[in-house]
Design an enzyme around this catalytic site. Sequence first.
Site, PDB file in Angstrom:
ATOM      1  N   ASN A 173       0.846  -1.228   0.023  1.00 21.68           N
ATOM      2  CA  ASN A 173       0.013  -0.005   0.083  1.00 21.68           C
ATOM      3  C   ASN A 173       0.640   1.315   0.155  1.00 21.68           C
ATOM      4  O   ASN A 173       0.304   2.490  -0.400  1.00 21.68           O
ATOM      5  CB  ASN A 173      -0.957   0.025   1.153  1.00 21.68           C
ATOM      6  CG  ASN A 173      -0.477  -0.236   2.389  1.00 21.68           C
ATOM      7  OD1 ASN A 173       0.780  -0.484   2.424  1.00 21.68           O
ATOM      8  ND2 ASN A 173      -1.138   0.310   3.264  1.00 21.68           N
ATOM      9  N   GLU A 269       4.885  -3.564  12.095  1.00 19.04           N
ATOM     10  CA  GLU A 269       3.799  -2.764  11.802  1.00 19.04           C
ATOM     11  C   GLU A 269       2.575  -3.634  11.258  1.00 19.04           C
ATOM     12  O   GLU A 269       2.767  -3.889   9.898  1.00 19.04           O
ATOM     13  CB  GLU A 269       4.074  -1.382  11.110  1.00 19.04           C
ATOM     14  CG  GLU A 269       2.981  -0.700  10.745  1.00 19.04           C
ATOM     15  CD  GLU A 269       3.196   0.459   9.653  1.00 19.04           C
ATOM     16  OE1 GLU A 269       4.465   0.554   9.057  1.00 19.04           O
ATOM     17  OE2 GLU A 269       2.403   1.230   9.476  1.00 19.04           O
ATOM     18  N   CYS A 303      -3.503   0.814   7.029  1.00 18.72           N
ATOM     19  CA  CYS A 303      -3.471   0.079   8.651  1.00 18.72           C
ATOM     20  C   CYS A 303      -4.035   1.056   9.358  1.00 18.72           C
ATOM     21  O   CYS A 303      -4.552   0.845  10.595  1.00 18.72           O
ATOM     22  CB  CYS A 303      -2.191  -0.436   9.115  1.00 18.72           C
ATOM     23  SG  CYS A 303      -0.847   0.902   9.239  1.00 18.72           S
TER      24      CYS A 303
HETATM   25  O1  G3H Z   1      -0.791   1.300   6.287  1.00 18.55           O
HETATM   26  C1  G3H Z   1      -0.208   1.511   6.950  1.00 18.55           C
HETATM   27  C2  G3H Z   1       0.595   2.811   6.867  1.00 18.55           C
HETATM   28  O2  G3H Z   1       1.697   2.729   8.002  1.00 18.55           O
HETATM   29  C3  G3H Z   1      -0.278   3.976   7.128  1.00 18.55           C
HETATM   30  O3  G3H Z   1       0.177   5.343   6.905  1.00 18.55           O
HETATM   31  O4  G3H Z   1      -1.345   6.723   8.000  1.00 18.55           O
HETATM   32  O5  G3H Z   1       0.308   7.665   6.592  1.00 18.55           O
HETATM   33  O6  G3H Z   1      -1.465   6.541   5.692  1.00 18.55           O
HETATM   34  P1  G3H Z   1      -0.837   6.338   6.927  1.00 18.55           P
END
Ligand code: G3H
Length: 493
Positions: A173, A269, A303
Amino acid sequence: MPDVTVSITFDLISPFKNNQNYQFFEGVVNISATATNEKKVYSVVGQEELGAFPLLTKEEAGQAIEKAKQAQKYWEEEEVYKRAEILHAWADKLLENQAQIGDMIMKEVGKNKSSAWKEVARTADLIRYTAEEGCRIHGDLLRGDSFKGGSSNKIAMAERAPRGVILAISPFNYPVNLAASKIAPALISGNAVIFKPASQGTLSGKLMIDALLETELPADVVHCVTGKGSEIGDYLVTHPDISMITFTGSTEVGQSISEKAKMIPVVLELGGKDPAIVLKNADLDLAASQIVSGAFSYSGQRCTAIKRVLVDNAVADELTSKIKKKVDELTVGNPEEEAAVTPLIDEKAADFVQGLIDDALENGASLVTGNQREENLIYPTLLDNVTPGMKVAYEEPFGPVLPIIRVSDEADFVELANESEYGLQASIFTNNVQTAMNIGSKLNVGSVQLNAKTERGPDHFPFIGSKNSGLGAQGIRRSIESMTRDKLFIMNV
Ligand code: G3H
């Protein structure tokens, strides 16, 4: 403190110092390697063939690790400021190639164009901050006589030493940002890197690595290792020359990595089920706009997306109608046309999200809007009157569906929010800071956001998941700390 003057001369065997051209290690650094098999990558929309990457064997992956291990010995001896210069040059190259890399992200993972281009810019900023932060990592100096029975003849110099070869595994992603957020801290602190991108995302990751290889980075310090997880995944994770693993991805894979990695640090993570808690004294317009942005950007494939709303019954009707209005305004369709909600990464992902919607509706939830599907494109879907027993209330959809759970007793907010295997972040919407602090202090999550959506950035903030959401901490400084270890030189004078 004893009267002592210390003069230490280091004899560095550094490629930079010797002004050589890094021809120490034969072989190629980039992902073309010597693999005979390859996997083609197609765009999420239109199935356009974008390129291919090699499926490395265990033996080839092992060769990459061996080369990285040898290269790391030189890299750790390089001056930090020089490593920082290389990172800054990397950031420059990324920005020079922003259009090419951004467009590849857009096609390869189906992220809308402006978000894809922003990912590149955000990554350049992250790399620059990492370069600067790495220059500010200092050790400690401890006097022996500050401990009872200790000796004034002892002085300990504690420095942060690199761990060795870091295995960095990134998700689809954020194929550039979540890769660089692992690679940059590893490099600035003197580690070599084995970078394993997610299959769908590899081509974007490769372009990012190409930009790095255009700098003065010595050969073999970074290797991009591509292939099937089923073939090389366990091999990489259990390889004796891997000194630390940093992974972003599913909880299932993260747990498996953590079980298999023996005696080495692991930073994970993983998934989330971030709640937005909306109290009756909240600014409902603010809450609605933050919730919709938090839940549906990149079609919920984050996430940190808001994945459930827990709202006080007294304002539930009003909030639901404000959220619905905003959801109905979201554009749906093609990433190239800047749609807010775009097709999910693959059919399996779309089937899963559809299954959660179907399950909720079969079990009595009310459809407020959405529940339309065209192949992998799921229209943004809002469900009301969801109860804690429905799957959509506790499973992570990684897609554009948002359940609303009505709460009649304020005391239930904490219990419901914590009733999850995940503990990434939570948002609290209220005009009463004291109430927010009271609730927030009881939430078992890494971060609590007051009156704003859940999100990871800014990227120098610590980023933490509790329970099944993660292990260890990220964020630029925390990442550097996790990729280094204490090493003491004790002067006995
Ligand atoms: O999908 C996991 C990422 O760490 C989310 O990052 O909050 O900048 O979209 P973000």
